[in-house]
Design a protein around this motif. Structure first.
Motif, mmCIF file in Angstrom:
data_model
loop_
_atom_site.group_PDB
_atom_site.id
_atom_site.type_symbol
_atom_site.label_atom_id
_atom_site.label_comp_id
_atom_site.label_asym_id
_atom_site.label_seq_id
_atom_site.Cartn_x
_atom_site.Cartn_y
_atom_site.Cartn_z
ATOM 1 N N GLU A 145 -1.914 5.113 -2.230
ATOM 2 C CA GLU A 145 -2.455 6.410 -1.873
ATOM 3 C C GLU A 145 -1.577 7.476 -2.516
ATOM 4 O O GLU A 145 -0.491 7.180 -2.992
ATOM 5 C CB GLU A 145 -2.463 6.575 -0.344
ATOM 6 C CG GLU A 145 -3.315 5.531 0.353
ATOM 7 C CD GLU A 145 -3.133 5.530 1.864
ATOM 8 O OE1 GLU A 145 -2.732 6.578 2.424
ATOM 9 O OE2 GLU A 145 -3.393 4.485 2.468
ATOM 10 N N ILE A 146 -2.064 8.717 -2.493
ATOM 11 C CA ILE A 146 -1.280 9.811 -3.075
ATOM 12 C C ILE A 146 -1.350 11.031 -2.175
ATOM 13 O O ILE A 146 -2.372 11.283 -1.524
ATOM 14 C CB ILE A 146 -1.749 10.144 -4.513
ATOM 15 C CG1 ILE A 146 -0.727 11.018 -5.229
ATOM 16 C CG2 ILE A 146 -3.139 10.745 -4.512
ATOM 17 C CD1 ILE A 146 -0.906 11.091 -6.740
ATOM 18 N N SER A 147 -0.239 11.752 -2.128
ATOM 19 C CA SER A 147 -0.170 13.033 -1.432
ATOM 20 C C SER A 147 0.739 13.937 -2.255
ATOM 21 O O SER A 147 1.382 13.468 -3.206
ATOM 22 C CB SER A 147 0.386 12.838 -0.007
ATOM 23 O OG SER A 147 0.260 14.039 0.727
ATOM 24 N N LEU B 163 4.213 9.500 7.601
ATOM 25 C CA LEU B 163 4.976 8.522 6.816
ATOM 26 C C LEU B 163 5.530 7.382 7.658
ATOM 27 O O LEU B 163 6.146 6.469 7.116
ATOM 28 C CB LEU B 163 6.148 9.220 6.116
ATOM 29 C CG LEU B 163 5.808 10.346 5.155
ATOM 30 C CD1 LEU B 163 7.080 10.869 4.502
ATOM 31 C CD2 LEU B 163 4.808 9.897 4.121
ATOM 32 N N THR B 164 5.315 7.415 8.946
ATOM 33 C CA THR B 164 5.885 6.407 9.837
ATOM 34 C C THR B 164 5.523 5.004 9.358
ATOM 35 O O THR B 164 4.347 4.662 9.216
ATOM 36 C CB THR B 164 5.392 6.613 11.285
ATOM 37 O OG1 THR B 164 5.692 7.955 11.675
ATOM 38 C CG2 THR B 164 6.041 5.626 12.233
ATOM 39 N N GLY B 165 6.568 4.212 9.071
ATOM 40 C CA GLY B 165 6.384 2.828 8.646
ATOM 41 C C GLY B 165 5.842 2.641 7.238
ATOM 42 O O GLY B 165 5.551 1.521 6.831
ATOM 43 N N ASN C 123 0.835 -1.210 0.000
ATOM 44 C CA ASN C 123 0.000 0.000 0.000
ATOM 45 C C ASN C 123 0.871 1.262 0.000
ATOM 46 O O ASN C 123 0.850 2.069 0.929
ATOM 47 C CB ASN C 123 -0.968 0.026 1.179
ATOM 48 C CG ASN C 123 -1.963 1.173 1.077
ATOM 49 O OD1 ASN C 123 -2.338 1.593 -0.019
ATOM 50 N ND2 ASN C 123 -2.384 1.698 2.211
ATOM 51 N N PRO C 124 1.669 1.443 -1.066
ATOM 52 C CA PRO C 124 2.596 2.574 -1.098
ATOM 53 C C PRO C 124 1.880 3.932 -1.141
ATOM 54 O O PRO C 124 0.757 4.037 -1.621
ATOM 55 C CB PRO C 124 3.385 2.351 -2.384
ATOM 56 C CG PRO C 124 2.496 1.524 -3.239
ATOM 57 C CD PRO C 124 1.707 0.666 -2.294
ATOM 58 N N LEU C 125 2.599 4.925 -0.632
ATOM 59 C CA LEU C 125 2.150 6.308 -0.732
ATOM 60 C C LEU C 125 2.933 6.952 -1.865
ATOM 61 O O LEU C 125 4.159 7.038 -1.806
ATOM 62 C CB LEU C 125 2.411 7.068 0.566
ATOM 63 C CG LEU C 125 2.116 8.570 0.511
ATOM 64 C CD1 LEU C 125 0.615 8.826 0.366
ATOM 65 C CD2 LEU C 125 2.670 9.267 1.743
#
Length: 179
Positions: free
Chosen positions: A65-67, A93-95, A39-41
């Motif tokens: 997800e996206i930011s 962003l932790t972990g 589940n990368p950001l």
């Protein structure tokens, strides 16, 4: 090849939209394979990478997800060699597995600053995904895992990249012609 004029500069087609879309799809497939179960950001660097990030995300087949963050290091067609963080990070962003989505890596200074800043947020891992990399201009040692195109040290516009905020909406990539 088509020619466009933006302000006082002339550009000619160098990479067609269909080639870009194909490489974006290939990058998305590789990211989906490499990061399955994570589940990368996707951390999109504005403004230049917004089109690339949107197309990339639509092709990724795993949950993600996206930011967005905004950094600046250019003035016209010249790098200022100073990175200014304009809009900061507002996601924990932790972990997390983070994929920085950038339009272009040339000197690497912007990316180096971003990696440094992100390291204080305790991500599990950080990956670099860029539409373009200019290997001959790199002055920073970076691990650019995902790059759609390696290009010469030319100034380009289109597909989100701009010249003084113009040309972002061009579907193809155009290279500056010397007058």
């Amino acid at each position: 090849m088509s020619i466009v004029r933006i302000k006082d500069k002339t550009f000619e087609t160098s990479i067609l939209e269909r080639e870009i879309k194909q490489r974006v799809k290939e990058l998305a497939q590789q990211l989906s394979k490499d990061l399955e179960g994570k589940n990368p950001l996707l951390l999109c660097v504005l403004n230049g990478s917004f089109i690339f990030a949107a197309d990339l995300m639509r092709e990724i087949t795993i949950p993600c997800e996206i930011s967005f963050v905004k950094l600046a290091s250019y003035d016209g067609i010249t790098s200022t060699e100073k990175v200014k963080e304009i809009i900061g990070l507002n996601t924990d962003l932790t972990g997390r597995t983070v994929v920085i989505v950038e339009d272009i890596v040339d000197t690497g200074r912007t990316m180096q600053q971003m990696l440094y800043s992100l390291s204080f947020h305790n991500p599990e891992s950080i990956h670099i995904c860029t539409l373009f990399v200019k290997p001959e201009k790199l002055i920073v040692n970076l691990d650019v895992e995902y790059a759609a195109f390696s290009i010469p040290n030319d100034f380009i516009v289109g597909y989100g990249l701009d010249f003084d905020q113009q040309g972002r909406g061009l579907k193809d990539i155009y290279t500056l012609k010397e007058d």
